[in-house]
Design a protein around this motif. Structure first.
Motif, PDB file in Angstrom:
ATOM      1  N   SER A 133       6.023  -1.007 -11.527  1.00 30.30           N
ATOM      2  CA  SER A 133       6.534   0.213 -10.900  1.00 30.30           C
ATOM      3  C   SER A 133       5.409   0.972 -10.217  1.00 30.30           C
ATOM      4  O   SER A 133       4.234   0.631 -10.364  1.00 30.30           O
ATOM      5  CB  SER A 133       7.185   1.104 -11.957  1.00 30.30           C
ATOM      6  OG  SER A 133       6.221   1.487 -12.916  1.00 30.30           O
ATOM      7  N   VAL A 134       5.807   2.011  -9.486  1.00 29.36           N
ATOM      8  CA  VAL A 134       4.812   2.890  -8.869  1.00 29.36           C
ATOM      9  C   VAL A 134       4.842   4.235  -9.584  1.00 29.36           C
ATOM     10  O   VAL A 134       5.809   4.549 -10.302  1.00 29.36           O
ATOM     11  CB  VAL A 134       5.077   3.075  -7.353  1.00 29.36           C
ATOM     12  CG1 VAL A 134       4.878   1.749  -6.618  1.00 29.36           C
ATOM     13  CG2 VAL A 134       6.468   3.631  -7.077  1.00 29.36           C
ATOM     14  N   ALA A 182       1.992   6.715   1.455  1.00 33.83           N
ATOM     15  CA  ALA A 182       0.564   7.061   1.381  1.00 33.83           C
ATOM     16  C   ALA A 182       0.145   7.432  -0.048  1.00 33.83           C
ATOM     17  O   ALA A 182      -0.940   7.030  -0.487  1.00 33.83           O
ATOM     18  CB  ALA A 182       0.226   8.164   2.376  1.00 33.83           C
ATOM     19  N   PRO A 183       0.968   8.160  -0.803  1.00 35.91           N
ATOM     20  CA  PRO A 183       0.599   8.409  -2.197  1.00 35.91           C
ATOM     21  C   PRO A 183       0.410   7.121  -3.003  1.00 35.91           C
ATOM     22  O   PRO A 183      -0.521   7.013  -3.811  1.00 35.91           O
ATOM     23  CB  PRO A 183       1.778   9.231  -2.737  1.00 35.91           C
ATOM     24  CG  PRO A 183       2.267   9.969  -1.530  1.00 35.91           C
ATOM     25  CD  PRO A 183       2.138   8.980  -0.406  1.00 35.91           C
ATOM     26  N   SER A 184       1.263   6.128  -2.773  1.00 33.36           N
ATOM     27  CA  SER A 184       1.113   4.867  -3.497  1.00 33.36           C
ATOM     28  C   SER A 184      -0.218   4.220  -3.131  1.00 33.36           C
ATOM     29  O   SER A 184      -0.954   3.720  -3.988  1.00 33.36           O
ATOM     30  CB  SER A 184       2.273   3.928  -3.160  1.00 33.36           C
ATOM     31  OG  SER A 184       1.986   2.635  -3.613  1.00 33.36           O
ATOM     32  N   ARG A 185      -0.560   4.267  -1.856  1.00 29.86           N
ATOM     33  CA  ARG A 185      -1.830   3.658  -1.407  1.00 29.86           C
ATOM     34  C   ARG A 185      -3.026   4.404  -2.001  1.00 29.86           C
ATOM     35  O   ARG A 185      -4.035   3.796  -2.366  1.00 29.86           O
ATOM     36  CB  ARG A 185      -1.877   3.642   0.125  1.00 29.86           C
ATOM     37  CG  ARG A 185      -0.885   2.623   0.676  1.00 29.86           C
ATOM     38  CD  ARG A 185      -0.393   2.932   2.076  1.00 29.86           C
ATOM     39  NE  ARG A 185       0.888   2.278   2.277  1.00 29.86           N
ATOM     40  CZ  ARG A 185       1.054   1.105   2.896  1.00 29.86           C
ATOM     41  NH1 ARG A 185       0.030   0.492   3.418  1.00 29.86           N
ATOM     42  NH2 ARG A 185       2.265   0.567   2.988  1.00 29.86           N
ATOM     43  N   ALA A 186      -2.900   5.745  -2.084  1.00 28.91           N
ATOM     44  CA  ALA A 186      -4.000   6.535  -2.653  1.00 28.91           C
ATOM     45  C   ALA A 186      -4.177   6.181  -4.129  1.00 28.91           C
ATOM     46  O   ALA A 186      -5.303   6.079  -4.630  1.00 28.91           O
ATOM     47  CB  ALA A 186      -3.718   8.018  -2.490  1.00 28.91           C
ATOM     48  N   THR A 187      -3.071   5.967  -4.828  1.00 32.01           N
ATOM     49  CA  THR A 187      -3.146   5.574  -6.241  1.00 32.01           C
ATOM     50  C   THR A 187      -3.782   4.193  -6.379  1.00 32.01           C
ATOM     51  O   THR A 187      -4.631   3.970  -7.252  1.00 32.01           O
ATOM     52  CB  THR A 187      -1.735   5.610  -6.869  1.00 32.01           C
ATOM     53  OG1 THR A 187      -1.350   6.978  -6.960  1.00 32.01           O
ATOM     54  CG2 THR A 187      -1.698   4.969  -8.234  1.00 32.01           C
ATOM     55  N   VAL A 190       3.993  -2.363 -16.041  1.00 29.76           N
ATOM     56  CA  VAL A 190       2.715  -2.235 -15.356  1.00 29.76           C
ATOM     57  C   VAL A 190       2.925  -1.393 -14.099  1.00 29.76           C
ATOM     58  O   VAL A 190       4.053  -1.235 -13.639  1.00 29.76           O
ATOM     59  CB  VAL A 190       2.133  -3.625 -15.008  1.00 29.76           C
ATOM     60  CG1 VAL A 190       1.988  -4.471 -16.257  1.00 29.76           C
ATOM     61  CG2 VAL A 190       3.018  -4.336 -13.987  1.00 29.76           C
ATOM     62  N   GLN A 191       1.839  -0.853 -13.562  1.00 35.53           N
ATOM     63  CA  GLN A 191       1.988   0.052 -12.415  1.00 35.53           C
ATOM     64  C   GLN A 191       0.943  -0.193 -11.334  1.00 35.53           C
ATOM     65  O   GLN A 191      -0.114  -0.777 -11.608  1.00 35.53           O
ATOM     66  CB  GLN A 191       1.870   1.506 -12.884  1.00 35.53           C
ATOM     67  CG  GLN A 191       3.046   1.955 -13.731  1.00 35.53           C
ATOM     68  CD  GLN A 191       3.159   3.470 -13.773  1.00 35.53           C
ATOM     69  OE1 GLN A 191       2.331   4.140 -14.369  1.00 35.53           O
ATOM     70  NE2 GLN A 191       4.190   4.016 -13.140  1.00 35.53           N
ATOM     71  N   ASN A 192       1.230   0.347 -10.146  1.00 34.44           N
ATOM     72  CA  ASN A 192       0.223   0.283  -9.072  1.00 34.44           C
ATOM     73  C   ASN A 192      -1.062   1.011  -9.511  1.00 34.44           C
ATOM     74  O   ASN A 192      -2.132   0.728  -9.000  1.00 34.44           O
ATOM     75  CB  ASN A 192       0.779   0.836  -7.747  1.00 34.44           C
ATOM     76  CG  ASN A 192       1.250   2.275  -7.847  1.00 34.44           C
ATOM     77  OD1 ASN A 192       1.392   2.839  -8.937  1.00 34.44           O
ATOM     78  ND2 ASN A 192       1.512   2.884  -6.703  1.00 34.44           N
ATOM     79  N   LEU A 193      -0.951   1.909 -10.441  1.00 29.71           N
ATOM     80  CA  LEU A 193      -2.086   2.618 -11.025  1.00 29.71           C
ATOM     81  C   LEU A 193      -3.112   1.650 -11.636  1.00 29.71           C
ATOM     82  O   LEU A 193      -4.292   1.967 -11.747  1.00 29.71           O
ATOM     83  CB  LEU A 193      -1.554   3.547 -12.127  1.00 29.71           C
ATOM     84  CG  LEU A 193      -2.506   4.445 -12.890  1.00 29.71           C
ATOM     85  CD1 LEU A 193      -3.061   5.522 -11.965  1.00 29.71           C
ATOM     86  CD2 LEU A 193      -1.790   5.103 -14.079  1.00 29.71           C
ATOM     87  N   ASP A 194      -2.632   0.470 -12.033  1.00 28.00           N
ATOM     88  CA  ASP A 194      -3.475  -0.488 -12.760  1.00 28.00           C
ATOM     89  C   ASP A 194      -4.261  -1.440 -11.855  1.00 28.00           C
ATOM     90  O   ASP A 194      -5.134  -2.165 -12.333  1.00 28.00           O
ATOM     91  CB  ASP A 194      -2.606  -1.349 -13.699  1.00 28.00           C
ATOM     92  CG  ASP A 194      -1.786  -0.507 -14.660  1.00 28.00           C
ATOM     93  OD1 ASP A 194      -2.328   0.490 -15.167  1.00 28.00           O
ATOM     94  OD2 ASP A 194      -0.608  -0.840 -14.899  1.00 28.00           O
ATOM     95  N   PHE A 195      -3.907  -1.469 -10.562  1.00 28.51           N
ATOM     96  CA  PHE A 195      -4.485  -2.512  -9.699  1.00 28.51           C
ATOM     97  C   PHE A 195      -6.017  -2.420  -9.627  1.00 28.51           C
ATOM     98  O   PHE A 195      -6.712  -3.421  -9.763  1.00 28.51           O
ATOM     99  CB  PHE A 195      -3.912  -2.444  -8.274  1.00 28.51           C
ATOM    100  CG  PHE A 195      -2.447  -2.774  -8.178  1.00 28.51           C
ATOM    101  CD1 PHE A 195      -1.757  -3.335  -9.244  1.00 28.51           C
ATOM    102  CD2 PHE A 195      -1.736  -2.529  -6.995  1.00 28.51           C
ATOM    103  CE1 PHE A 195      -0.397  -3.639  -9.150  1.00 28.51           C
ATOM    104  CE2 PHE A 195      -0.393  -2.835  -6.893  1.00 28.51           C
ATOM    105  CZ  PHE A 195       0.276  -3.393  -7.970  1.00 28.51           C
TER     106      PHE A 195
END
Ligand code: SGN
Ligand code: CA
Length: 559
Positions: free
Chosen positions: A91-92, A98-103, A420-425
């Motif tokens: 998930s995001v 843009a917020p997802s990319r910033a994360t 898991v999240q985009n935060l983890d990449f």
């Protein structure tokens, strides 16, 4: 033994006698040691995996056949799952571009990195993971859609679309200035990526490459060939297409992304504006969007226009002939089919192009030690709840596709259901490359899950916060917690409403059970856990107010 030290001893003038065979043996050993050292350092380089991060814009997991093939076959993207790992609960943290990319770049929630919505500036003084790769000796590059006003930091080479970018004959920002390339964005971004791999990078260094598609973002323009191929195809209707949003809170009822009421003629459906204009019973078009449609067509060369024309004419003819006699239900279905034809046509090109890049890796011996990721900046509604677009904590927008392949480390054919999240990449890539991650990153490395060491993974809930409101599509601000079984969300601005969904009993999220006494204990537990997460990730009501104030200041300044 240290052979260099031994060599010094042999040639020490204070030594009286040295036998010739001994010298020869020593020289041999020294040479051997050099080549061994060289080999070691080479292994060190080759042990460092390459990272190929592939991200599309608005690619719903529902439109990847590794997840479900009811809409489209995506054999090339699917390869990554067959030869690697498929995450079914990725998930995001904030479902917008843009917020997802910033994360992803910072490894931090958007309330910490400051890019809470598409409009806020991105603070480029922050540490991003490409900078850390560059510092650690990786060769780095980025091609495609970034969506920040600022040029990317930490990449040796880049060609990025300005803002959303164009599908046809797109402009690019490059280190040497702006340029326009004739062709179709998905093909061009792939050409740039392969060209960099083939001709520009230094083969002595490991690489970290970001290959970022604009497709399948609105306005969903396929190539002329895919437009032709997908027009006329019929797709199965989602069960909740005619959702009336009963049993949900005010956010679902007031959102502006319903196919029947908010999808625009011409711009979205690709009926010629002239055709719409001459039909009495069609709502007037939004002038800005008519201009936007005309601008897309105006970008085309004559040959491109001629290639699109037959299908555009057919759509308009169909519309003109049938629209007046259609019921609302039939109109909804017509719009849904038009939407899917274009959206899936775009995805089909993404899949073909991902195939080209994977072939390149195969043909150049790069497959085994390259960690390849396929993901999207968020999920997307493909008619579920009658919607297009994203933003909500509800599943189709909250969840995002995630497939990872790295034959040297990941066993083939794994399906993983962890949250898991985009935060983890960022932390995952850094750990894979043995680069230290800064302490203030907020995710967790996925390496235990990639290497079948689940015992080292213990997350049982994730945190979500969406901000962009009031704005296009009008999805209210909300934050919430998601566990495997439940989802609790607070819509806190222009409303003060809590929603609870039972993910197991109500996977389509049709019924808010927050006030159902049977869930009282669950609600209590989730509230507590939510507070813990807000503390852990440093989010608060004060911070909410701060971002509301910033938003209002910005709006006031722009009016
Ligand atoms: C554009 C789209 C919206 C979309 C936002 C954000 N409208 O404004 O439909 O929600 O981007 O998308 S359009 O008329 O310009 O196509 S995002 O993925 O970039 O966040
Ligand atoms: Ca997006």
């Amino acid at each position: 033994m240290d052979y260099n030290l031994y060599l010094l001893q042999i040639f020490d003038p204070s030594m009286k006698t040295i036998s010739k065979p001994l010298v020869a043996a020593c020289i041999f050993l020294v040479l051997l040691s050099c080549t061994q050292k060289e080999k070691e350092s080479q292994t060190l380089i080759s042990e460092k995996p390459n990272i190929l991060f592939i991200m599309s814009d608005d690619h719903a997991y529902q439109a990847i056949s590794a997840y479900s093939d009811h809409l489209i076959q995506t054999p090339h993207i699917d390869r990554l799952a067959k030869e690697g790992i498929l995450f079914t609960n990725a998930s995001v943290t904030n479902s917008i571009c843009a917020p997802s990319r910033a994360t992803i770049l910072t490894g931090k929630h958007t309330h910490i990195n400051g890019k809470v919505d598409n409009l806020m500036p991105f603070d480029t003084t922050q540490v991003t993971f490409p900078q850390l790769f560059q510092k650690a000796g990786y060769e780095t590059a980025m091609f495609g859609k970034l969506h920040f006003g600022n040029n990317p930091k930490g990449v040796d080479d880049f060609m990025i679309l300005p803002g959303q970018g164009s599908y046809i004959n797109p402009d690019f920002i490059t280190p040497k200035g702006d340029t326009t390339i004739t062709g179709y964005a998905t093909d061009i971004i792939t050409d740039l990526t392969i060209n960099w791999l083939d001709k520009k990078r230094s083969p002595e260094k490991p690489f970290m490459l970001m290959y970022l598609h604009k497709a399948p973002h609105r306005p969903w323009w396929p190539t002329p060939e895919k437009f032709q191929e997908f027009y006329g195809k019929e797709f199965p209707l989602p069960a909740s297409l005619f959702d009336d949003y009963s049993n949900r809170g005010p956010a679902a009822k007031t959102a502006e992304m319903n196919l029947l009421t908010h999808m625009k003629y011409s711009y979205d459906t690709k009926v010629w504006p002239e055709t719409v204009a001459k039909m009495d019973n069609v709502l007037p078009e939004v002038p800005d969007l008519v201009n936007a449609f005309n601008n897309i067509v105006a970008r085309m060369t004559d040959a491109q226009k001629a290639a699109y024309q037959p299908v555009l004419d057919s759509i308009s003819k169909d519309f003109e002939t049938h629209w007046s006699s259609m019921s609302d239900q039939e109109k909804m279905i017509w719009k849904y089919q038009r939407y899917m034809q274009d959206y899936l046509g775009c995805i089909s090109s993404v899949d073909d192009n991902v195939g080209r890049v994977l072939d390149y890796l195969d043909e150049n011996g790069l497959t085994e030690n390259t960690l390849v990721v396929y993901t999207s900046d968020q999920g997307f509604y493909l008619g579920e709840h009658g919607w297009f677009d994203k933003r909500f904590i509800y599943d189709e927008s909250f969840k995002t596709p995630l497939l990872i392949r790295w034959p040297n480390k990941i066993k083939p054919g794994i399906t993983n259901t962890e949250m898991v999240q985009n935060l983890d990449f960022a932390q995952t890539f850094l750990e894979a490359a043995q680069i230290e991650a800064p302490d203030d990153m907020q995710g967790e490395s996925l390496m235990p899950l990639l290497t079948s060491q689940e015992q080292n993974w213990s997350r049982d809930a994730v945190y979500y916060h969406y901000y962009e409101y009031p704005a296009e599509h009008q999805v209210m601000r909300h934050y919430g917690i998601v566990t495997t079984d439940f989802k609790l969300a607070h819509f806190y601005y222009d409303a003060d409403v809590w929603e609870l969904y039972d993910r197991k009993k109500d996977p389509q999220e049709m019924k808010n059970v927050y006030n159902n006494p049977a869930y009282a204990d669950i609600v209590k537990g989730l509230h507590q856990k939510l507070e813990e997460l807000r503390l852990l990730y440093k989010d608060s009501d004060e911070l909410n107010q701060h971002y509301i104030d910033l938003h209002n200041e910005r709006r006031a300044a722009s009016h």
